[in-house]
Design a protein around this motif. Sequence first.
Motif, short mmCIF file in Angstrom:
data_model
loop_
_atom_site.label_atom_id
_atom_site.label_comp_id
_atom_site.label_asym_id
_atom_site.label_seq_id
_atom_site.Cartn_x
_atom_site.Cartn_y
_atom_site.Cartn_z
N THR A 31 19.31 47.58 36.79
CA THR A 31 19.04 48.71 35.75
C THR A 31 21.15 49.04 35.68
N LYS A 103 17.06 48.06 31.63
CA LYS A 103 16.39 48.70 31.37
C LYS A 103 14.82 48.43 31.84
N GLU A 104 14.56 49.28 32.88
CA GLU A 104 13.74 49.75 33.79
C GLU A 104 12.28 48.85 33.17
N GLN A 105 12.44 49.87 31.25
CA GLN A 105 11.17 48.79 30.42
C GLN A 105 11.42 47.79 30.35
N ASP A 106 12.83 47.18 30.40
CA ASP A 106 13.15 45.78 29.96
C ASP A 106 11.96 44.94 30.91
N ASP A 108 8.68 42.70 31.20
CA ASP A 108 8.08 42.11 31.50
C ASP A 108 7.88 40.35 31.04
#
Length: 163
Positions: A31, A103-106, A108
Amino acid sequence: MIEYTRRMKMMLTFTLLMIPGALSFSVMGYTGGAVTITCQYDREYTRKAKYFCRGQKPGIPKLGWCSVLIRTDIKDQWFKNGRFSLYDDTTASVFTVNITDLKEQDSDTYQCAVDRSRSVDIYTEVNLNVIEDLIIIIIIIIITIITIISNTGNFTIHRNPTN
């Protein structure tokens, strides 16, 4: 100390070389840091547009199945779109994608892709895993311990007397 840590995070870069025809590859980032992904393609596609998209490849790729994050037909110079940048090195037959401010949401599945216009595009799957930077967590724990010690004046461990 925090500024030093931030500079170190920006220096942490992971590079992945994509081999045409391979099924998938994994990349790990932290991150706040950045990753560099190098995607190789066959020389015959030098003049074609390149792109990087988010999404898992279906059995039969169809229009719009992945979300294009960056796409360019510009050759041998950087093209930037927000946190993403792409450089198509036609001499080496590779294109490089940089993703910054992770970001952790990246975390994927992504695709390196060559736009073949009248035919099915060529895809190489990239699995990106973004984790929390452990250095930051360790620094926060150390600062917390130092703060507790300085506020209490001392830090001692008492043993329970045994009978």
